[in-house]
Scaffold this active site. Structure first.
Site, PDB file in Angstrom:
ATOM      1  N   ARG A  18     -59.138  15.252  -8.656  1.00  0.00           N
ATOM      2  CA  ARG A  18     -58.799  16.609  -9.101  1.00  0.00           C
ATOM      3  C   ARG A  18     -59.619  16.973 -10.337  1.00  0.00           C
ATOM      4  NH1 ARG A  18     -52.714  17.053  -9.071  1.00  0.00           N
ATOM      5  NH2 ARG A  18     -52.899  15.608 -10.793  1.00  0.00           N
ATOM      6  N   TYR A  52     -45.824   5.054   5.539  1.00  0.00           N
ATOM      7  CA  TYR A  52     -45.456   5.407   4.168  1.00  0.00           C
ATOM      8  C   TYR A  52     -45.104   6.889   4.084  1.00  0.00           C
ATOM      9  CZ  TYR A  52     -45.057   6.270  -0.647  1.00  0.00           C
ATOM     10  OH  TYR A  52     -44.518   6.658  -1.841  1.00  0.00           O
ATOM     11  N   ASP A 109     -43.567   9.918   1.287  1.00  0.00           N
ATOM     12  CA  ASP A 109     -42.987  10.369   0.020  1.00  0.00           C
ATOM     13  C   ASP A 109     -41.728  11.168   0.340  1.00  0.00           C
ATOM     14  OD1 ASP A 109     -44.546   9.399  -2.176  1.00  0.00           O
ATOM     15  OD2 ASP A 109     -46.181  10.712  -1.531  1.00  0.00           O
ATOM     16  N   ARG A 154     -59.976   9.057   2.318  1.00  0.00           N
ATOM     17  CA  ARG A 154     -60.299  10.010   1.258  1.00  0.00           C
ATOM     18  C   ARG A 154     -59.516   9.634   0.003  1.00  0.00           C
ATOM     19  NH1 ARG A 154     -56.082  13.746   1.197  1.00  0.00           N
ATOM     20  NH2 ARG A 154     -57.244  15.258   0.003  1.00  0.00           N
ATOM     21  N   ARG A 190     -44.192  -4.748   2.140  1.00  0.00           N
ATOM     22  CA  ARG A 190     -44.233  -5.109   0.727  1.00  0.00           C
ATOM     23  C   ARG A 190     -42.892  -4.708   0.122  1.00  0.00           C
ATOM     24  NH1 ARG A 190     -47.795  -8.381  -1.285  1.00  0.00           N
ATOM     25  NH2 ARG A 190     -48.006  -7.263  -3.258  1.00  0.00           N
ATOM     26  N   GLU A 226     -42.139  -2.543 -12.723  1.00  0.00           N
ATOM     27  CA  GLU A 226     -42.154  -2.737 -11.267  1.00  0.00           C
ATOM     28  C   GLU A 226     -43.220  -3.751 -10.866  1.00  0.00           C
ATOM     29  OE1 GLU A 226     -40.671   1.762 -10.120  1.00  0.00           O
ATOM     30  OE2 GLU A 226     -42.305   0.845  -8.988  1.00  0.00           O
ATOM     31  N   ARG A 238     -46.240  -0.558 -12.803  1.00  0.00           N
ATOM     32  CA  ARG A 238     -45.914   0.607 -13.620  1.00  0.00           C
ATOM     33  C   ARG A 238     -44.630   0.381 -14.401  1.00  0.00           C
ATOM     34  NH1 ARG A 238     -44.519   4.931  -8.755  1.00  0.00           N
ATOM     35  NH2 ARG A 238     -42.621   3.953  -8.046  1.00  0.00           N
TER      36      ARG A 238
HETATM   37  C1  LIG Z   1     -40.169   1.984  -5.811  1.00  0.00           C
HETATM   38  C2  LIG Z   1     -40.354   3.277  -5.060  1.00  0.00           C
HETATM   39  C3  LIG Z   1     -40.702   4.432  -5.747  1.00  0.00           C
HETATM   40  C4  LIG Z   1     -40.862   5.641  -5.070  1.00  0.00           C
HETATM   41  N1  LIG Z   1     -41.221   6.742  -5.796  1.00  0.00           N
HETATM   42  C5  LIG Z   1     -41.379   7.919  -5.161  1.00  0.00           C
HETATM   43  C6  LIG Z   1     -41.751   9.093  -5.881  1.00  0.00           C
HETATM   44  O1  LIG Z   1     -41.937   9.067  -7.099  1.00  0.00           O
HETATM   45  N2  LIG Z   1     -41.899  10.253  -5.199  1.00  0.00           N
HETATM   46  C7  LIG Z   1     -41.701  10.328  -3.864  1.00  0.00           C
HETATM   47  O2  LIG Z   1     -41.835  11.409  -3.303  1.00  0.00           O
HETATM   48  N3  LIG Z   1     -41.337   9.230  -3.140  1.00  0.00           N
HETATM   49  C8  LIG Z   1     -41.177   8.041  -3.754  1.00  0.00           C
HETATM   50  N4  LIG Z   1     -40.819   6.925  -3.037  1.00  0.00           N
HETATM   51  C9  LIG Z   1     -40.656   7.036  -1.574  1.00  0.00           C
HETATM   52  C10 LIG Z   1     -39.240   7.459  -1.175  1.00  0.00           C
HETATM   53  O3  LIG Z   1     -38.327   6.521  -1.659  1.00  0.00           O
HETATM   54  C11 LIG Z   1     -39.231   7.499   0.349  1.00  0.00           C
HETATM   55  O4  LIG Z   1     -40.080   8.549   0.768  1.00  0.00           O
HETATM   56  C12 LIG Z   1     -37.893   7.788   0.983  1.00  0.00           C
HETATM   57  O5  LIG Z   1     -36.868   6.977   0.473  1.00  0.00           O
HETATM   58  C13 LIG Z   1     -38.036   7.526   2.467  1.00  0.00           C
HETATM   59  O6  LIG Z   1     -36.845   7.849   3.122  1.00  0.00           O
HETATM   60  P1  LIG Z   1     -36.475   7.107   4.461  1.00  0.00           P
HETATM   61  O7  LIG Z   1     -35.283   7.808   5.005  1.00  0.00           O
HETATM   62  O8  LIG Z   1     -37.672   6.940   5.299  1.00  0.00           O
HETATM   63  O9  LIG Z   1     -36.090   5.637   4.024  1.00  0.00           O
HETATM   64  P2  LIG Z   1     -34.929   5.118   3.070  1.00  0.00           P
HETATM   65  O10 LIG Z   1     -34.665   6.061   1.974  1.00  0.00           O
HETATM   66  O11 LIG Z   1     -35.292   3.710   2.732  1.00  0.00           O
HETATM   67  O12 LIG Z   1     -33.667   5.134   4.051  1.00  0.00           O
HETATM   68  C14 LIG Z   1     -33.507   4.126   5.032  1.00  0.00           C
HETATM   69  C15 LIG Z   1     -32.036   3.755   5.007  1.00  0.00           C
HETATM   70  O13 LIG Z   1     -31.770   2.882   6.094  1.00  0.00           O
HETATM   71  C16 LIG Z   1     -30.895   1.866   5.622  1.00  0.00           C
HETATM   72  N5  LIG Z   1     -31.041   0.665   6.456  1.00  0.00           N
HETATM   73  C17 LIG Z   1     -32.183  -0.020   6.705  1.00  0.00           C
HETATM   74  N6  LIG Z   1     -31.916  -1.073   7.508  1.00  0.00           N
HETATM   75  C18 LIG Z   1     -30.586  -1.040   7.763  1.00  0.00           C
HETATM   76  C19 LIG Z   1     -29.691  -1.854   8.533  1.00  0.00           C
HETATM   77  N7  LIG Z   1     -30.134  -2.923   9.193  1.00  0.00           N
HETATM   78  N8  LIG Z   1     -28.369  -1.515   8.576  1.00  0.00           N
HETATM   79  C20 LIG Z   1     -27.901  -0.438   7.909  1.00  0.00           C
HETATM   80  N9  LIG Z   1     -28.688   0.389   7.171  1.00  0.00           N
HETATM   81  C21 LIG Z   1     -30.006   0.078   7.097  1.00  0.00           C
HETATM   82  C22 LIG Z   1     -31.358   1.577   4.201  1.00  0.00           C
HETATM   83  O14 LIG Z   1     -30.342   0.951   3.459  1.00  0.00           O
HETATM   84  C23 LIG Z   1     -31.660   2.990   3.716  1.00  0.00           C
HETATM   85  O15 LIG Z   1     -30.531   3.608   3.160  1.00  0.00           O
HETATM   86  C24 LIG Z   1     -40.662   5.703  -3.683  1.00  0.00           C
HETATM   87  C25 LIG Z   1     -40.311   4.531  -2.984  1.00  0.00           C
HETATM   88  C26 LIG Z   1     -40.173   3.337  -3.654  1.00  0.00           C
HETATM   89  C27 LIG Z   1     -39.797   2.106  -2.875  1.00  0.00           C
END
Ligand SMILES: Cc1cc2nc3c(=O)[nH]c(=O)nc-3n(C[C@H](O)[C@H](O)[C@H](O)COP(=O)(O)OP(=O)(O)OC[C@H]3O[C@@H](n4cnc5c(N)ncnc54)[C@H](O)[C@@H]3O)c2cc1C
Length: 277
Positions: free
Chosen positions: A85, A262, A264, A81, A158, A214, A189
């Site tokens: 909007r 993925y 957010d 989907r 990616r 980016e 962007r």
């Molecule tokens: C460029 C970009 C823009 C984004 N913009 C938005 C936005 O505008 N709005 C939105 O809602 N979301 C956005 N996001 C998504 C958001 O960043 C994620 O939803 C969020 O960070 C996910 O949290 P997480 O805990 O899954 O992963 P992460 O925040 O990546 O946490 C995983 C952690 O595990 C650690 N880790 C991984 N492997 C190891 C290892 N081997 N040893 C030790 N530590 C490790 C990493 O260092 C990291 O700190 C964006 C993401 C990116 C990449």
């Protein structure tokens, strides 16, 4: 509706819907004449969902840059989907409450971690046994394929590289984020950071501004994995790793790398609250 007005000069939601429906219908007829009963790739799926104009202006170039693959070679299921909007609301998300924490996410996480020992710049895999010995139960947020020593093969990711620039002007683009959907612009962007926290005249208090362009690229060893590539091959491979993960008694796999999904910010926080409840 602002976009539809710019593209077609339509003013009401009914006019915009009629325009999209006409285009969808004509795509459906062309595919049916070719004997295609179900979309075979992302391009056909998107054309059936939103018609040719929106696909070519907003989806095609951006998606191909984001995934580094032609839309005609990406699987259709990635976009079952496409939210469209029909309002004059220019926000990216539909949520009732939107924003970023005052002072940024660092301030939020620092406050959450207040009083909790935290060690950074440590790779879990270089001292795995030590980290695992520290607690009865661990939350793992790294790559799930690496956790299992890539025993079934490597998952694809990616990554994003950022090109930062300080510009000698107070206001470059007038908002936090502008997406470049055209294929010929190499970045996806531009973020202008001051707009996260400065509004109205505050924007002009600082005579310079910082922007980041980016670029989306394939993940390679040594760079930071950002996005899972959820195509059929990778999803099937992930399910093999998940089967192993489901058997773990003392490890909780969480987040975009460990769940190969993925997320957010708001959904990932909701997921954490759910897991711990
Ligand atoms: C460029 C970009 C823009 C984004 N913009 C938005 C936005 O505008 N709005 C939105 O809602 N979301 C956005 N996001 C998504 C958001 O960043 C994620 O939803 C969020 O960070 C996910 O949290 P997480 O805990 O899954 O992963 P992460 O925040 O990546 O946490 C995983 C952690 O595990 C650690 N880790 C991984 N492997 C190891 C290892 N081997 N040893 C030790 N530590 C490790 C990493 O260092 C990291 O700190 C964006 C993401 C990116 C990449």
């Amino acid at each position: 509706m602002n976009t539809f007005y710019q593209m077609w000069g339509v003013v009401t939601p009914a006019e915009a819907k009629a325009k999209i429906d006409t285009q969808r219908q004509s795509v459906a007829e062309i595919l049916s004449a070719q004997g295609v009963s179900a979309p075979r790739n992302l391009e056909e799926q998107a054309l059936l969902l939103v018609g040719r104009d929106i696909y070519e202006m907003l989806i095609k170039g951006y998606t191909e840059k984001q995934w580094g693959r032609p839309c005609s070679e990406l699987p259709a299921f990635i976009i079952r989907r496409l939210p469209v909007r029909f309002s004059y609301d220019n926000n990216y998300f539909n949520d009732a409450y939107q924003g970023v924490p005052i002072g940024g996410y660092n301030k939020l996480t620092e406050a959450l971690l207040d009083g909790i020992e935290c060690r950074t710049s440590e790779d879990f895999f270089t001292r795995r046994e030590y980290w695992e010995s520290l607690a009865d139960k661990i939350v793992f947020t790294g790559k799930i394929d690496e956790f299992y020593n890539y025993c079934y093969g490597k998952l694809e990711y990616r990554t994003v590289s950022f090109e930062e620039e300080i510009l000698d002007m107070p206001n470059y683009q007038g908002c936090t984020q502008v997406n470049y959907t055209e294929a010929h612009v190499p970045y996806t962007r531009i973020i202008e950071h001051k707009h996260f926290e400065s509004f109205g005249d505050e924007v002009y208090a600082n005579p310079v501004t910082v922007i980041s362009r980016e670029y989306s690229t394939e993940w390679k060893e040594g760079s930071e994995p950002f996005y899972p590539v959820n195509d059929a091959r990778n999803n099937a491979l992930y399910l093999q790793y998940k089967e192993l993960a489901d058997k773990e008694k003392n490890v909780i796999f969480g987040g975009r790398l460990a769940e190969y999904k993925y997320y957010d910010m708001a959904p990932v926080i909701e997921r954490v609250l759910g897991l711990f409840a």
